[in-house]
Design a protein around this motif. Structure first.
Motif, PDB file in Angstrom:
ATOM      1  N   GLU A  78      39.890  30.340  37.724  1.00  0.00           N
ATOM      2  CA  GLU A  78      40.472  31.016  36.552  1.00  0.00           C
ATOM      3  C   GLU A  78      41.172  30.017  35.648  1.00  0.00           C
ATOM      4  N   ASN A  79      42.022  29.212  36.262  1.00  0.00           N
ATOM      5  CA  ASN A  79      42.792  28.244  35.491  1.00  0.00           C
ATOM      6  C   ASN A  79      41.880  27.309  34.712  1.00  0.00           C
ATOM      7  N   MET A  82      40.161  29.131  31.866  1.00  0.00           N
ATOM      8  CA  MET A  82      41.081  29.495  30.788  1.00  0.00           C
ATOM      9  C   MET A  82      41.534  28.274  30.016  1.00  0.00           C
ATOM     10  N   SER A 144      52.974  23.396  34.685  1.00  0.00           N
ATOM     11  CA  SER A 144      52.361  24.660  34.316  1.00  0.00           C
ATOM     12  C   SER A 144      51.032  24.335  33.674  1.00  0.00           C
ATOM     13  N   VAL A 145      50.151  25.319  33.633  1.00  0.00           N
ATOM     14  CA  VAL A 145      48.846  25.040  33.059  1.00  0.00           C
ATOM     15  C   VAL A 145      48.974  24.686  31.590  1.00  0.00           C
ATOM     16  N   TRP A 146      50.092  25.091  30.974  1.00  0.00           N
ATOM     17  CA  TRP A 146      50.262  24.781  29.557  1.00  0.00           C
ATOM     18  C   TRP A 146      50.390  23.287  29.326  1.00  0.00           C
ATOM     19  N   ALA A 228      49.303  27.247  42.776  1.00  0.00           N
ATOM     20  CA  ALA A 228      48.769  28.291  41.907  1.00  0.00           C
ATOM     21  C   ALA A 228      48.424  27.782  40.528  1.00  0.00           C
ATOM     22  N   ASN A 229      48.915  26.610  40.184  1.00  0.00           N
ATOM     23  CA  ASN A 229      48.654  26.109  38.841  1.00  0.00           C
ATOM     24  C   ASN A 229      47.555  25.062  38.798  1.00  0.00           C
TER      25      ASN A 229
ATOM     26  N   PHE C  23      46.389  36.926  33.816  1.00  0.00           N
ATOM     27  CA  PHE C  23      46.734  35.597  34.319  1.00  0.00           C
ATOM     28  C   PHE C  23      48.240  35.551  34.444  1.00  0.00           C
ATOM     29  N   HIS C  25      50.455  34.484  36.490  1.00  0.00           N
ATOM     30  CA  HIS C  25      51.181  33.289  36.899  1.00  0.00           C
ATOM     31  C   HIS C  25      51.270  32.283  35.766  1.00  0.00           C
ATOM     32  N   VAL C  26      50.352  32.402  34.798  1.00  0.00           N
ATOM     33  CA  VAL C  26      50.359  31.435  33.706  1.00  0.00           C
ATOM     34  C   VAL C  26      51.502  31.688  32.746  1.00  0.00           C
ATOM     35  N   TRP C  27      51.824  32.957  32.545  1.00  0.00           N
ATOM     36  CA  TRP C  27      52.816  33.286  31.539  1.00  0.00           C
ATOM     37  C   TRP C  27      54.232  33.062  32.017  1.00  0.00           C
ATOM     38  N   ARG C  29      56.858  30.629  33.229  1.00  0.00           N
ATOM     39  CA  ARG C  29      57.133  29.211  33.375  1.00  0.00           C
ATOM     40  C   ARG C  29      58.000  29.004  34.588  1.00  0.00           C
TER      41      ARG C  29
END
Lengths: 283, 299, 431
Positions: A78-79, A82, A144-146, A228-229, C23, C25-27, C29
């Motif tokens: 998913e990561n 996305m 984080s994925v960001w 998870a990331n 998603f 877990h993505v949101w 931080r």
């Protein structure tokens, strides 16, 4: 004579397979072997006597189960997808205007700037990742994925801009100029004329950006800790290798399942890709 | 046309200078922040005594560079990087060209074949490196198994253990994952050659070799340039492929810039020297690029 | 034209759906700055059962103490890059695990934890000399708490070694050489990796120390590589390689000797018992033939290499007290931890280094391991683990020297000169 027609039919439709055979073998052989390994029992795998290409003991789904349920593989998938999608969007948003401006507009510094754009592609991630982590931390995105979403365009942007510049140049100036005479602003001309014409280029650039993002490893390693990331590349190599032990079955299934989304993207758009490269680079 | 434009007093060109900057601003701001700044930081690191974990570092001038010049492993790394890049590229082109020709015709199942051919390029390199690592394994190598059964070799080769052979192994893997791209680039080039031009050349009596040299090559060149540059940069700056396969061994015979810099900078903790090593990529890469441009733009 | 549109539409909706879908877990931080939290960076233990125990222990302690402990496991090879990035950004985990080396290299980024170390030492009989060798930095303080070390005994096939006259396995390196030669002729060579990985730099140091040689003296500054003892060790290494092993060891990684033993071909390896445990799990009849012996002794003494683990508390941690408390609790529960590791973890504290050991003392096969803490030492021995010794370790100088000599790439004098120059070059950086 039906035989002669058959022969000609075969030669016409399937002829290229003869020279293609060795390539298909080279490509498929590791792939086939990976598939077998993904389903082989460990005991069978570590047996020096058995042939690597078939099973001595019955195949098992255990490795795939371990991959899918025992690790966070679905999350990593998913990561990766996305992140890939977002990075493509960001890259295109930044690259399209820049490519247009550098290819079309005359302003001081256009030439050195486009050279700078090209040169920045040559800077490898192994050089940047330590200082870059300070930038990322300053922005508050660590782990984080960001962090990856904002950092990945650094290697997709230069190449995509450069590629798109080539495409923009293929659009004849006359079309824009007649639009201009009709009273369009530059931006309108850009949006309604340039972009539709270079769609193959956009698709090509998008696919490239996605591929590069999907494969990336070292930034993921540096910026992500929590399982998870993680992304696919990083997650599979970090969670399925425990020091001494390589979980080969699960590693191979991870590689295969991970390759599917990208293969699908390419299958859909290979024609565009090739057409795009042709058109873009000819100018 | 230009005269018409001048006559109508193009509303565009007046503001072009300012507008240009606005259009490129987002992209270049991004680059400034995420590439230029870290890049200059790295240059600073390379002339400092920075070590991992140590907050106090000071300017040391060219000390890291002089130390590097005296390090025999560094020069081996330079040599290896060239061998790795040039070797991979040449083989990829040699393999890719016939493949491109084969794909340049239409036949049943072409779509599927194209998809299959792309697989090595598409699998994340971290994962395909592991697969190859297992295929080259000192004990369980499937390649050895096949070669021995076919009586081509009579004892298991140490693909990753024998110094010269290890370099071949990483090149083989690099070729495997890169040749689809080379083939696609070449194919793109071939499809760009209009059939009429080929026909005209045939009528003029040019044989296949002359056709290739005088007709195909000049048209293919620019595309080749794009693809080659990308491919070469990718190989020259590679880290994960070599790292995951050999980690630079056996005794440094496969260290390339990326892996040596990582080992010195991160594992050994000497950030300053690690940065210096990676900065060396530029002069050498620039050299390669200039040579390629010169060779390929010759018209 | 219509085909293109529909494809684009499809891609568009698909992307949209993906973006909007869950998603979660993505949101969110991760909140790094919470004080009631301790984040730990640890390796993925070779024995998965240990990590299960460790995670459970952390949860229990969190519940009791009110400080939430979260552990991130990553492969040990990736830990240096991780720590480097965190130190550069001054943010990250509260506790980082040091793997193998790094106790002095990262000392400036880790808190001085001498107080915690003293408390632990008092409760448990004091630290072993190995702990000092490993963790005491040049300012005389501990900047990390030693947790356990990984030993390198010998794992041997009792059936094969009995045939060549060593029913209890080779006790000395010389025995290993003699017996190994015979076994190689029978098709069962021994194996010690000679490549760029942990096991290699462990084993070849063990041999060098057993012959009385070392790279540096006790003061941690004088280079002692150019000596008679080291030359003897090098000559022995070459003989061992040529007579008892196959060239495959040049391509090994940390997992290779395990696989070597598991394949049935290997007769002796230098490795912790993780190899044995894996074989127990998949091939019981082979496992029954495998036994453990002390790491062999050399003409001068018996020495082996300890691959150590310690936990440091980062200077940027917002919860240093919580971190220290967690580490002290961990030390208190060492016996449970060792048990969960099925006998893999070895102690640094004198009380724990006395038999009976969990698991090890109960299994007659593993009894030799009881003596490990006495003769295992780590990088830099006989001096402390200085950053210079650390870098020599990281650059595989010892291993490359042996490899080049054993494969006849260089002769003895060239090898010694090459290695000495490299070592001197590295030490000069820290002078």
């Amino acid at each position: 004579m039906p035989a002669r027609r058959l022969w000609r039919h075969l030669k016409h439709n399937y002829g290229p397979y003869l020279p293609l055979a060795p390539y298909l073998f080279i490509v498929l052989f590791p792939f086939y072997w990976m598939v077998i390994t993904a389903f082989k029992r460990d005991r069978d795998l570590y047996n020096l006597e058995t042939a690597p290409f078939w099973f001595k003991e019955a195949p098992t789904l255990d490795h795939i189960k371990l991959l899918w349920y025992g690790t966070l593989f679905p999350t990593w998938l998913e990561n990766s997808l996305m992140i890939g999608a977002l990075v493509v969007v960001i890259t295109l948003l930044l690259a399209l205007p820049a490519a247009y401006a550098l290819a079309r507009m005359r302003f001081p510094g256009a030439q050195p700037l486009s050279t700078a754009m090209f040169l920045s592609y040559l800077i490898p991630s192994t050089l940047l990742f330590i200082p870059l982590s300070q930038v990322v931390r300053g922005l508050g995105f660590i782990d984080s994925v960001w962090a990856l979403v904002i950092v990945y365009p650094s290697f997709t942007l230069p190449f995509c801009t450069w590629l798109l510049m080539g495409f923009v140049r293929t659009v004849p100036r006359e079309i824009e100029e007649s639009a201009q005479i009709d009273g369009c602003t530059r931006f309108q001309a850009f949006r309604m004329i340039i972009i539709p014409v270079i769609v193959p280029g956009i698709i090509t650039a998008g696919i490239f950006a996605f591929t590069l993002t999907y494969q990336e490893f070292i930034y993921a390693l540096t910026f992500i800790s929590a399982s998870a990331n993680k992304t696919i590349s990083y997650g599979v190599t970090s969670d399925l290798i425990r020091g001494d032990v390589f979980y080969w079955g699960s590693l191979m299934s991870g590689a295969l399942i991970g390759a599917i989304p990208v293969a699908v993207v390419y299958a859909f758009s290979l024609d565009h890709f090739i057409h795009g490269l042709t058109a873009g680079a000819l100018k | 046309m230009a005269a018409v434009r001048a006559a109508t007093g193009s509303s565009w060109s007046r503001r072009e200078a300012l507008e240009g900057f606005i259009w490129i601003a987002p992209a270049f701001l991004y680059l400034a922040f995420f590439i230029a700044y870290p890049f200059f930081m790295s240059i600073y690191l390379s002339v400092s005594s920075a070590r991992v974990g140590s907050p106090d570092s000071h300017f040391v001038g060219l000390l890291n560079y002089t130390r590097l010049f005296q390090d025999p492993v560094f020069w081996e790394t330079v040599r290896n990087s060239f061998v790795f890049t040039v070797g991979s590229e040449v083989i990829r082109l040699l393999i890719g060209l016939p493949l491109a020709f084969a794909l340049n015709r239409s036949f049943k199942g072409k779509r599927v074949v194209q998809g299959i051919i792309l697989i090595p390029f598409v699998i994340p390199i971290a994962l395909s490196s592991l697969a190859w690592k297992w295929m080259f394994d000192s004990l369980y190598s499937v390649i050895n198994w096949m070669l021995m059964r076919a009586h081509i070799i009579d004892y298991p080769w140490q693909w990753l253990g024998e110094p010269g052979l290890a370099m071949w192994s990483v090149i083989i893997m690099n070729v495997w994952r890169g040749f689809p791209f080379s083939a696609v680039i070449l194919l793109a080039g071939l499809t760009a050659v209009p059939q009429e031009v080929i026909e005209a050349a045939k009528i003029d009596g040019a044989g296949p070799l002359r056709r290739f040299h005088y007709v195909v090559v000049p048209i293919v060149r620019p595309i080749l340039l794009v693809g080659l540059l990308y491919s070469v940069v990718f190989s020259f700056t590679d880290f994960s492929a070599v790292w995951l396969l050999t980690q630079g061994g056996p005794y440094n015979t496969t260290h390339v810039f990326g892996t040596y810099a990582y080992n010195i900078g991160i594992n050994a903790g000497d950030l300053g020297m690690g940065a210096a090593i990676t900065l060396f990529i530029f002069p050498f890469l620039a050299l390669i690029v200039v040579l390629m441009l010169r060779f390929l733009r010759r018209d | 034209m219509s085909k293109k549109v529909s494809r684009r539409q499809f891609l568009g909706t698909a992307t949209g759906a993906a973006a909007v879908s869950a998603f979660p877990h993505v949101w969110i931080r991760p909140a790094w700055a919470q004080t009631k939290e301790v984040r730990v960076l640890a390796w993925t233990h070779f024995v998965p059962a240990y990590d299960k125990w460790f995670d459970a222990f952390a949860e229990q302690w969190s519940a009791k103490s009110g400080v939430k402990v979260m552990i991130d496991h990553i492969p040990h090879l990736q830990i240096p890059a991780k720590i480097a990035a965190e130190v550069a950004t001054q943010s990250g985990h509260d506790i980082v695990q040091l793997v193998g080396t790094g106790t002095e290299k990262w000392a400036t980024a880790l808190l001085d934890v001498q107080d915690a170390a003293d408390r632990i030492a008092k409760k448990h009989g004091g630290w072993t000399p190995l702990a000092d060798n490993y963790c005491k930095t040049s300012d005389g303080k501990y900047h990390a708490i030693p947790d356990f070390f990984i030993d390198f005994p010998g794992l041997y096939r009792k059936d094969l070694w009995t045939e060549v006259g060593y029913p209890n396995g080779p006790d000395s390196w010389e025995d290993l050489h003699k017996g190994g030669m015979k076994l190689k002729a029978k098709g069962f060579p021994i194996g010690i990796g000679l490549a760029h990985h942990d096991d290699s730099r462990a084993s070849w140091r063990a041999i060098m120390w057993s012959f009385g040689g070392s790279e540096v003296a006790k003061d941690g500054k004088t280079i002692t590589y150019n000596s008679k003892e080291v030359r003897e060790a090098l000559k022995f290494n070459k003989a061992l390689f040529k007579d008892c092993m196959t060239p495959e060891v040049l391509a090994w990684d940390d997992a290779s000797n395990n696989r070597f033993l598991a394949s049935g071909r290997g007769s002796w390896i230098h490795n912790p018992i993780s190899a044995y445990r894996t074989i127990e799990g998949s091939n019981k009849e082979l496992a029954d033939k495998i036994f453990v012996s002390l790491s062999p002794k050399g003409p001068v003494t018996r020495r082996s290499f300890a691959n150590c683990r310690a936990y440091g508390v980062t200077k940027f941690s917002k919860n240093a007290d919580g971190a220290k408390a967690f580490l002290e609790a961990l030390a208190d529960n060492y016996r449970d931890a060792a048990k969960a590791s099925t006998g893999y973890n070895m102690p640094f504290l004198k009380n724990y280094a006395k038999p009976p050991f969990p698991i090890i003392s109960e299994d007659p096969k593993l009894k030799p391991l009881e003596q490990d803490a006495e003769y295992h030492f780590t990088t830099g021995y006989p001096g402390p683990l200085t950053p210079a010794a650390d870098e020599v370790y990281q650059q595989f100088v010892m291993v490359d020297a042996v490899a080049q000599f054993a494969t006849d790439k260089m002769d003895l004098e060239q090898t010694v000169k090459w290695a000495e120059e490299k070592i001197k070059g590295i030490y000069a950086k820290f002078a």
